[in-house]
Design an enzyme around this catalytic site. Sequence first.
Site, PDB file in Angstrom:
ATOM      1  N   GLY C 132     122.075  87.911  20.355  1.00 43.65           N
ATOM      2  CA  GLY C 132     123.026  88.219  21.427  1.00 43.65           C
ATOM      3  C   GLY C 132     123.451  86.960  22.167  1.00 43.65           C
ATOM      4  O   GLY C 132     122.796  86.554  23.125  1.00 43.65           O
ATOM      5  N   TYR C 133     124.534  86.361  21.723  1.00 46.61           N
ATOM      6  CA  TYR C 133     124.981  85.099  22.319  1.00 46.61           C
ATOM      7  C   TYR C 133     126.337  85.273  23.020  1.00 46.61           C
ATOM      8  O   TYR C 133     126.422  85.351  24.233  1.00 46.61           O
ATOM      9  CB  TYR C 133     125.084  84.036  21.225  1.00 46.61           C
ATOM     10  CG  TYR C 133     123.832  83.229  21.006  1.00 46.61           C
ATOM     11  CD1 TYR C 133     122.568  83.827  21.064  1.00 46.61           C
ATOM     12  CD2 TYR C 133     123.886  81.865  20.744  1.00 46.61           C
ATOM     13  CE1 TYR C 133     121.414  83.089  20.864  1.00 46.61           C
ATOM     14  CE2 TYR C 133     122.738  81.123  20.543  1.00 46.61           C
ATOM     15  CZ  TYR C 133     121.500  81.731  20.606  1.00 46.61           C
ATOM     16  OH  TYR C 133     120.374  80.988  20.407  1.00 46.61           O
ATOM     17  N   GLU C 249     121.930  76.458  13.760  1.00 50.09           N
ATOM     18  CA  GLU C 249     122.887  77.371  13.134  1.00 50.09           C
ATOM     19  C   GLU C 249     124.044  76.612  12.477  1.00 50.09           C
ATOM     20  O   GLU C 249     124.490  76.954  11.389  1.00 50.09           O
ATOM     21  CB  GLU C 249     123.429  78.322  14.217  1.00 50.09           C
ATOM     22  CG  GLU C 249     124.390  79.381  13.671  1.00 50.09           C
ATOM     23  CD  GLU C 249     124.936  80.283  14.787  1.00 50.09           C
ATOM     24  OE1 GLU C 249     124.930  79.852  15.954  1.00 50.09           O
ATOM     25  OE2 GLU C 249     125.367  81.398  14.479  1.00 50.09           O
ATOM     26  N   GLU C 380     137.177  73.296  16.809  1.00 47.67           N
ATOM     27  CA  GLU C 380     137.578  72.498  17.972  1.00 47.67           C
ATOM     28  C   GLU C 380     136.346  72.078  18.777  1.00 47.67           C
ATOM     29  O   GLU C 380     136.263  70.938  19.251  1.00 47.67           O
ATOM     30  CB  GLU C 380     138.542  73.293  18.852  1.00 47.67           C
ATOM     31  CG  GLU C 380     139.927  73.518  18.247  1.00 47.67           C
ATOM     32  CD  GLU C 380     139.946  74.564  17.149  1.00 47.67           C
ATOM     33  OE1 GLU C 380     139.009  75.398  17.088  1.00 47.67           O
ATOM     34  OE2 GLU C 380     140.881  74.556  16.329  1.00 47.67           O
TER      35      GLU C 380
END
Lengths: 378, 378, 396, 396
Positions: C132-133, C249, C380
């Site tokens: 849950g980010y 990640e 970006e």
Amino acid sequence: MLVLNDDQVMLQDAARGFVTDKAPVAALRRIRDEAIAEGFDRDLWSAMAAMGWTGILVPEDQGGLGFGFVGAGILCEEMGRTLTASPFLSTAMMAATALSRAGSPAQKERWLPAIVAGEAVIATAVDEGRRHDPAGTAMRAERHGNGFRLTGTKTYVVDGQVADAVLVAARTAGSAGEHGGISLFLVDARARGLTAERLATLDSRGAAELTFDGVAVTADDVVGAVDDGHGLLEVVLGAGRAGLAAELAGNAQESFTRTMAYLKERKQFGRTIGAFQALQHRAAHLFCEVEIARSAVLAALQTLDADPQAASLAVSVAKAKASSVARLAAQEAVQMHGGIGMTDAIDIGLFMKRMQVASTLYGDADFHADRVALARGF
Amino acid sequence: MLVLNDDQVMLQDAARGFVTDKAPVAALRRIRDEAIAEGFDRDLWSAMAAMGWTGILVPEDQGGLGFGFVGAGILCEEMGRTLTASPFLSTAMMAATALSRAGSPAQKERWLPAIVAGEAVIATAVDEGRRHDPAGTAMRAERHGNGFRLTGTKTYVVDGQVADAVLVAARTAGSAGEHGGISLFLVDARARGLTAERLATLDSRGAAELTFDGVAVTADDVVGAVDDGHGLLEVVLGAGRAGLAAELAGNAQESFTRTMAYLKERKQFGRTIGAFQALQHRAAHLFCEVEIARSAVLAALQTLDADPQAASLAVSVAKAKASSVARLAAQEAVQMHGGIGMTDAIDIGLFMKRMQVASTLYGDADFHADRVALARGF
Amino acid sequence: MDSLDAFRRETRAWLDANCPVEMRTPVTGDDDICWGGRRWVFTSEAQKVWLERMAARGWTVPGWPRDYGGGGLSHEEVTILKEEMRAIGARSPLESFGIWMLGPALLAFGSEAQKKEHLPRIARGEIRWCQGYSEPNAGSDLASLQTRADDAGDHFVVSGSKIWTSYADKADMIFCLVRTDFAAPKHLGISFILFDMTAPGVSTKPILLISGKSPFCETFFDGVKVPKANLVGTLNRGWDIAKYLLTHEREMIGSGGGGLLGGRSPGQVAAAEIGTDGQGRLADPFLRADVARAEVDALAFAATMTRYKDEAAAVGQGVGDKSSVLKYYGTELNKRRYELLMRAAGHEGLEWEGARSDGGARPRGWLRTKANSIEGGTSEVMLDIVAKRLLQLPSA
Amino acid sequence: MDSLDAFRRETRAWLDANCPVEMRTPVTGDDDICWGGRRWVFTSEAQKVWLERMAARGWTVPGWPRDYGGGGLSHEEVTILKEEMRAIGARSPLESFGIWMLGPALLAFGSEAQKKEHLPRIARGEIRWCQGYSEPNAGSDLASLQTRADDAGDHFVVSGSKIWTSYADKADMIFCLVRTDFAAPKHLGISFILFDMTAPGVSTKPILLISGKSPFCETFFDGVKVPKANLVGTLNRGWDIAKYLLTHEREMIGSGGGGLLGGRSPGQVAAAEIGTDGQGRLADPFLRADVARAEVDALAFAATMTRYKDEAAAVGQGVGDKSSVLKYYGTELNKRRYELLMRAAGHEGLEWEGARSDGGARPRGWLRTKANSIEGGTSEVMLDIVAKRLLQLPSA
């Protein structure tokens, strides 16, 4: 392991110190401004020999360092950073590779010590037109008695204007486009019928167009096997291509480093221009490209050390990628420097000029991408 | 003058109002979500007929508007902005071009009024493989008595799943790859031996693979001259390519416009993301590309109006450029929208899907760049 | 080296004896992957057996300590195990966000009790985790998240919502970033907590992607009670764990792009589909120019992944901020790969359903890649990190 | 239309009778261009005759009013004149910054006396002008210029320096931006003045470019006296004139890029140099893919120049901020063109001197184009203008 070992790191440090001290970009400007026809500084070349660089690919039992292609590439990369002009590529990489691997005992004895001592420059003459095309070799080597007579013209021979001997590819059989039928000869530069026209080049280092007008050579002058020189030629060119790829990686890194320094210093619109995000993203993208080119170059050099005859794919990846990335780095360097970047007052233009030469020699990015595709089955 | 005249501006205004009102993107979603097999809404098509759009390329003396290709392209562009699904391209542009220019009196009488009335859909069946390749037509039309028997398969026939008749290219002579020997036939969709397999497609509009199993046609079903249909086929395809290029220009403009609106609205890191210079420069570059694509499209449409047989270069420039630019616009739209851009919750993905279909049909950017190069001497 | 050789021989023999033949065929879709969890239904007996055998040796997580259900293998031994599995085409016995993300986080930041409780159950595939980010108004700007965890004595009360939660609808538990101090600067009021997805007040809603798949969910929390023992690390210092995991990640996604490229390249696919000329060159010169350049870049990128890992291993550290280079370049390459595959496919790439297009696998794959440069940190943001941290360019 | 047809017939007849045959051959280098000025040495009698005859009709500046030495022609007539000149390959009789830049500025902002004094002498090629804009510390940020003009009663005293002054060492006079108010916001303290390059205190120093040419100079002013009558427009409002001219210049440079592309395209040059296969395709497939795409872009760009001019003419205005689109795209295309020409040239593009490489014309041209996207406003400034003014994106 795709990293330098301790010996290689030490060599890199020493090389960086040497070129920074003895061969900064100002040295190339001197060669240009004083129109030194040889295209390099003899004293510098002797100093390189004293460092052992000239023998880096010559086996230890033949008086060299036997340091291998990774070591040679490290030197090319460092020389690329300062645009060091020398016959290193032609002589210490390509000719040394040819002779130490395929030279006759007499050829080795005659030339390898002279290469190691920095006393001989040996050029390799392959191309005959505007494009790099080794298989397209058309120059004839007609049998004549026990030997051959060489007739034809070689374009853009690196160090051909100053060479003591020339390793030349010629056809003893077959026709242009075929791999078979090519033989390599080592010809004394003073041979009757061999003339060199010096070319003034973009990078101020010069080159030569060599004309062979019935130049007589003997069977002893053949390097490797008659009619079967293409494989050896590929190994020699592999050394040249990997050396140029390493040099281009150095060229790209240095023009990038100088550009980053400028971005942190130059102010416009009340801000350091390096704070403009559009430039930041272009710089970051370029950094990624430079990183990737460096990896490809190191992989190619390691593969050459493992087995030069199996390195064709890795070398082409490196030459293609380093050529493209150095081009992008030069373009961005000029543009990000703005007005000053388009002038001769700073060195960026010199990096761009040498980039163009090094990226074109022994196959440009297109030539090598084509080879990569063929090797990968398409 | 490379600008719209007053009549054309009025048509554009009317078209924009019509599609915004009657055919917003939600209408395409309905076709998709309700799995409407025809791929368009019959009521909308009738409304277009009532506006006169179906007859925009049919001469006035045959009941149409005779408004020309610039007018037809304006409609395609506006329909591109809202992803309007209709048989306009197949029927009102391609079939109307074929029949009004090369149809026999009987063919014109039978089909043109039906096209104008919005009562007939006519598909054009050209390609036989994964690539667009009109000259590669291999399907045989064997002579049989006074007529021919058609045997073969046509891939990705736009509106083939719903057509009343099919304009099909087949070989009466020569072999695949040759321009000569192609003939065009207008075949009733209910003809014995003709079967259509509906393809569910990326853009929810569908298409068909048509299989001809000895379909019998007569000499009266030939459109244009036997064996000499390639020129006419090129004109018909020129209409289709220009229509798609105009649609792609509309597609690109709309996804660009929506992206600019999002850049002015979305906040991240405490700022409107449109204030980030890296995005600004990409948006500005994309704007330039869209502007240039629009010019190419208008030039192609004007050239078609002047002389369809001399418009090949201008049409290929437009199709190549509009295909590439719409692709870039779709890519940038998804990326600049970020997370929401990759979801079906907003329409950007639908623009990307239709872009892929429209840019592939009747020659992708590569196909047309190749033609441009050939036309320009290389 | 002798002991490594011995390890290789033993590993080879064990794999040969224990990997079911059905588990030696290529993974062709999501359905072939074993994710585990309370509600997992094995797709075959072989999948179940393979997981059990590997888990028993700790080889689902070979590098984790034996105490926590791992294999306790060294870096070199893990490499050998992977090589030997690849040699016989053995599938991975278990994939999960627990293995990829939470495990490394707990090993670095968790209490002994947390490690003992959670790691073995991850290793055995018993609990499936989700992450849950992101939040609807905190996408790239993750640290501005607003999901709150209020102190209620022995527990927190969590309210708010998350977005882009991968497989939240299939997960048993969630590791979650929450705001525990609204007064502090935004990076200093965040905590990292764990809770059960079956707890009252948790609900999920799948998000439909443009590719037609729904790997992500929106996840809602309405007064969810979370015991304080489920706080990982220090209160209000969860951003340190988040940063650690983000770097981890990115490295993984970047390498994953390379992994996807580890199969056939676009040029090779195109050659199989379109054919080659007499000299072995792809019979479409324009496409060939582009697939050739993509091949050069893919091979050079693969060398970069190797180099970065070797460099990191040489100094015993992670790839660090350079993970941004891998994430950026790897995902952009993967997008490019699918653009080329679509060009090669022509009309055939336009089919969205049906058997002959394998359910529209090509265009769906193409559309799915468009998310690669967004999920896990946009391109970006990666370029910003490279510019600021690696190049030390000044802030605006 | 009848009168235009008549004008075309008369123009054709006059050109045929009056354009020397030597002036109907292509311009092959700088030496073939007539720049005029006090120190001009005609390269041939034909060049002199051609200038005199054209100037006598006002056709060196055909669109300017007759009162100021122009031809007084309408937009349509000017187009016809250009078409008829192109039809016989007639060279331009005169090029100058006076024609391109100062003339339009004086017509828009100058006093009647200034127009009468300067415009006819520009039209006749008697005075060669240069443009004093950029300064060493005010490149892209032009408005931060520091060259000062202090009020000294009936004259200004100018001190400071300019950079990138084209042909300053060959010019007779300069039009120059100077700061006349150091207290005002930077855009509001600038004035536009004219002065003689032979005035005491003016000196110039050529700048060597990477291409080996020196079209630009550094220009130094050390207490140069400039009569107040030489102020153009309003004191401290010179930025309005500067902006007008910048827009005008961008449009011109953008079109110029197109003009350079008006000759043979890279694909056509490559076909001539490398050859084509049996079907007429350039015998280098990788290069061909790229020159083909460049050709598409060049043709689409040419259509855009036409469209913009037609749109502007239709409403009787200039191209305005869209000049930034032309400047950006045109110069980037021109750089790309030379990159392709260098690829086609291979080894032959590496020669820097000597007859057979025409003095290294190819690589020098290549390097010269690198300045195109810098001079007259960088590509970055153009993109900023497009983003801010045309797209209305917010400021940071």
